[in-house]
Motif scaffolding. Structure first.
Motif, PDB file in Angstrom:
ATOM      1  N   ARG A 190      -8.776 -22.411  28.224  1.00 57.01           N
ATOM      2  CA  ARG A 190      -9.153 -23.228  27.793  1.00 57.01           C
ATOM      3  C   ARG A 190      -9.175 -21.989  26.153  1.00 57.01           C
ATOM      4  O   ARG A 190      -8.894 -23.620  25.643  1.00 57.01           O
ATOM      5  CB  ARG A 190     -10.951 -23.260  27.829  1.00 57.01           C
ATOM      6  CG  ARG A 190     -11.689 -24.601  29.020  1.00 57.01           C
ATOM      7  CD  ARG A 190     -12.744 -24.192  28.880  1.00 57.01           C
ATOM      8  NE  ARG A 190     -13.523 -25.066  30.204  1.00 57.01           N
ATOM      9  CZ  ARG A 190     -14.604 -25.558  30.661  1.00 57.01           C
ATOM     10  NH1 ARG A 190     -15.577 -24.135  30.090  1.00 57.01           N
ATOM     11  NH2 ARG A 190     -14.558 -25.924  31.333  1.00 57.01           N
ATOM     12  N   ARG A 191      -9.243 -21.583  25.946  1.00 57.77           N
ATOM     13  CA  ARG A 191      -8.952 -20.310  25.000  1.00 57.77           C
ATOM     14  C   ARG A 191      -7.526 -20.797  23.943  1.00 57.77           C
ATOM     15  O   ARG A 191      -7.017 -21.644  22.831  1.00 57.77           O
ATOM     16  CB  ARG A 191      -8.898 -19.427  24.749  1.00 57.77           C
ATOM     17  CG  ARG A 191      -9.375 -19.157  23.885  1.00 57.77           C
ATOM     18  CD  ARG A 191      -9.677 -18.043  23.303  1.00 57.77           C
ATOM     19  NE  ARG A 191      -9.440 -16.917  22.190  1.00 57.77           N
ATOM     20  CZ  ARG A 191      -8.681 -16.021  22.314  1.00 57.77           C
ATOM     21  NH1 ARG A 191      -7.793 -16.273  22.250  1.00 57.77           N
ATOM     22  NH2 ARG A 191      -8.466 -15.886  19.978  1.00 57.77           N
TER      23      ARG A 191
ATOM     24  N   VAL B 265      -3.393 -24.857  20.856  1.00 58.78           N
ATOM     25  CA  VAL B 265      -2.783 -25.701  20.812  1.00 58.78           C
ATOM     26  C   VAL B 265      -3.057 -26.096  20.018  1.00 58.78           C
ATOM     27  O   VAL B 265      -2.111 -27.339  18.944  1.00 58.78           O
ATOM     28  CB  VAL B 265      -2.062 -25.953  22.281  1.00 58.78           C
ATOM     29  CG1 VAL B 265      -0.900 -26.852  22.005  1.00 58.78           C
ATOM     30  CG2 VAL B 265      -0.792 -24.419  23.144  1.00 58.78           C
ATOM     31  N   ARG B 266      -4.147 -26.982  19.786  1.00 62.38           N
ATOM     32  CA  ARG B 266      -4.323 -28.130  18.939  1.00 62.38           C
ATOM     33  C   ARG B 266      -4.841 -27.841  17.644  1.00 62.38           C
ATOM     34  O   ARG B 266      -4.586 -28.240  17.265  1.00 62.38           O
ATOM     35  CB  ARG B 266      -6.132 -29.207  19.701  1.00 62.38           C
ATOM     36  CG  ARG B 266      -5.717 -29.105  21.152  1.00 62.38           C
ATOM     37  CD  ARG B 266      -7.334 -29.560  21.857  1.00 62.38           C
ATOM     38  NE  ARG B 266      -8.632 -29.078  21.611  1.00 62.38           N
ATOM     39  CZ  ARG B 266      -8.566 -28.468  22.889  1.00 62.38           C
ATOM     40  NH1 ARG B 266      -7.797 -28.383  23.904  1.00 62.38           N
ATOM     41  NH2 ARG B 266      -9.480 -27.340  22.753  1.00 62.38           N
ATOM     42  N   GLN B 267      -5.457 -26.404  17.576  1.00 61.83           N
ATOM     43  CA  GLN B 267      -5.457 -25.847  16.230  1.00 61.83           C
ATOM     44  C   GLN B 267      -4.390 -26.180  15.562  1.00 61.83           C
ATOM     45  O   GLN B 267      -3.932 -26.274  13.930  1.00 61.83           O
ATOM     46  CB  GLN B 267      -5.824 -24.358  16.593  1.00 61.83           C
ATOM     47  CG  GLN B 267      -6.582 -23.971  15.227  1.00 61.83           C
ATOM     48  CD  GLN B 267      -6.933 -22.446  15.458  1.00 61.83           C
ATOM     49  OE1 GLN B 267      -5.856 -22.045  15.647  1.00 61.83           O
ATOM     50  NE2 GLN B 267      -7.687 -22.182  14.911  1.00 61.83           N
ATOM     51  N   LEU B 268      -2.775 -25.454  16.683  1.00 64.66           N
ATOM     52  CA  LEU B 268      -1.537 -25.754  15.837  1.00 64.66           C
ATOM     53  C   LEU B 268      -1.334 -26.568  15.719  1.00 64.66           C
ATOM     54  O   LEU B 268      -0.294 -27.271  14.635  1.00 64.66           O
ATOM     55  CB  LEU B 268      -0.797 -24.782  16.226  1.00 64.66           C
ATOM     56  CG  LEU B 268      -0.528 -23.422  17.224  1.00 64.66           C
ATOM     57  CD1 LEU B 268       0.602 -23.049  17.677  1.00 64.66           C
ATOM     58  CD2 LEU B 268      -0.746 -22.906  15.075  1.00 64.66           C
TER      59      LEU B 268
ATOM     60  N   ALA C  77      -3.605 -19.006  18.878  1.00 67.28           N
ATOM     61  CA  ALA C  77      -2.532 -18.835  18.851  1.00 67.28           C
ATOM     62  C   ALA C  77      -1.667 -18.318  17.900  1.00 67.28           C
ATOM     63  O   ALA C  77      -0.437 -18.399  17.845  1.00 67.28           O
ATOM     64  CB  ALA C  77      -1.551 -19.607  20.126  1.00 67.28           C
ATOM     65  N   ASP C  78      -1.427 -16.857  17.488  1.00 64.39           N
ATOM     66  CA  ASP C  78      -0.733 -16.018  16.755  1.00 64.39           C
ATOM     67  C   ASP C  78       1.155 -16.249  17.668  1.00 64.39           C
ATOM     68  O   ASP C  78       2.401 -16.454  17.119  1.00 64.39           O
ATOM     69  CB  ASP C  78      -1.247 -14.936  16.847  1.00 64.39           C
ATOM     70  CG  ASP C  78      -1.802 -13.751  17.776  1.00 64.39           C
ATOM     71  OD1 ASP C  78      -0.221 -13.094  18.408  1.00 64.39           O
ATOM     72  OD2 ASP C  78      -2.458 -13.810  18.623  1.00 64.39           O
ATOM     73  N   ASP C  79       0.687 -15.819  19.231  1.00 63.75           N
ATOM     74  CA  ASP C  79       2.096 -15.752  19.582  1.00 63.75           C
ATOM     75  C   ASP C  79       2.806 -17.481  19.741  1.00 63.75           C
ATOM     76  O   ASP C  79       4.017 -17.300  19.298  1.00 63.75           O
ATOM     77  CB  ASP C  79       2.178 -15.575  21.246  1.00 63.75           C
ATOM     78  CG  ASP C  79       1.055 -16.852  21.852  1.00 63.75           C
ATOM     79  OD1 ASP C  79       0.194 -16.949  21.426  1.00 63.75           O
ATOM     80  OD2 ASP C  79       1.033 -16.119  23.022  1.00 63.75           O
TER      81      ASP C  79
END
Length: 280
Positions: free
Chosen positions: A215-216, A221-224, A178-180
């Protein structure tokens, strides 16, 4: 240093990037009056006519005062493309634009006016969903655009912009989904600006593609949250209340049902995909 750099990462965007660039050509911003404007296209591992379509717009853009830089990168990946383009960008204002987005004529001028200041700021425009072709996506979009987050926040999906003071808050783009969202959360809510001009962003078509992409996005979001917990304090996404659900159901019951079915399918499984292939 020029006033504006528009950075466009592009992966197999034939059929889209030409229209994106034509919309930039129609902007009411005069590059010569503001001190220069450039477009940097970072085509990455393209197997189609993306580069040729971009080059076909060169004469018109340059006649209008834009500088066009087209990079044909062999390596795939959006983050790599962003970092390459930033290495050549000279603008005081940096706009990050998806290659399938259409900007309305006032947008670039208003972004420059909002961001060409000393204080760190983030900005975007009024996100409008491009007219969907499939009924499922049309119903999904009808509800998604009325969610509290969409009506109360500066989103940035498909287009976001920062000034140089804002860009100094992070180094190169990390290897994230999620770069944005990563960039938006570098700024407190009061540092984000929504200018009064629209851009048209396409949702993917059909039930399965909506589920895949959502899903992606959830994985992003979970990664951030896991890797950058400190920036999550800048999240201003309001929760969906029971009253919000009831309001949306009463306004458009069929569309609300489609939206809920998509989101239930999203929650039923998790995607580990990390690529940037569009779900067209």
């Amino acid at each position: 240093m020029t006033a504006l750099s528009v950075i466009i990462p592009a992966s197999n965007e034939a059929g889209y990037i030409g229209r994106c660039l034509q919309a930039l050509h129609r902007q009411d911003l005069d590059p010569r009056r503001v001190g220069g404007a450039e477009i940097l296209i970072a085509a990455n591992a393209c197997r189609d006519a993306t580069v040729a379509e971009a080059e076909a717009e060169r004469a018109g853009l340059e006649a209008a005062g834009w500088r066009l830089i087209v990079m044909d990168l062999p390596e795939p990946g959006k983050l790599n493309a962003l970092n390459h383009a930033e290495g050549r960008a000279s603008g005081r204002v940096l706009v990050y634009l998806d290659a399938d987005v259409i900007c309305e004529p006032p947008l670039m001028r208003l972004l420059v006016e909002a961001l060409d200041i000393g204080a760190a700021r983030y900005a975007s425009g009024q996100l409008k969903v491009a007219p969907p072709r499939s009924r499922v996506t049309r119903h999904f979009a009808r509800v998604w655009t009325r969610l509290p987050f969409m009506t109360t926040n500066v989103q940035g999906a498909g287009l976001f912009a920062v000034n140089r003071a804002g860009r100094s808050r992070w180094g190169g783009f990390p290897d994230i989904i999620a770069d944005d969202g990563y960039v938006r959360l570098m700024f407190a809510p009061e540092e984000r600006i929504k200018v009064d001009a629209a851009y048209h962003w396409p949702l993917v078509e059909g039930f399965s593609q909506l589920v895949k992409v959502r899903r992606r996005q959830d994985a992003g979001v979970r990664q951030l949250e896991a890797r950058y917990p400190a920036i999550m304090a800048n999240e201003s996404k309001p929760p969906m209340t029971p009253g919000d659900h009831l309001r949306l159901f009463l306004q458009t019951p069929l569309s609300y049902t489609v939206y809920v079915l998509v989101m239930l399918a999203v929650k039923s499984g998790r995607s580990g995909t990390r690529d940037w292939t569009r779900g067209r």
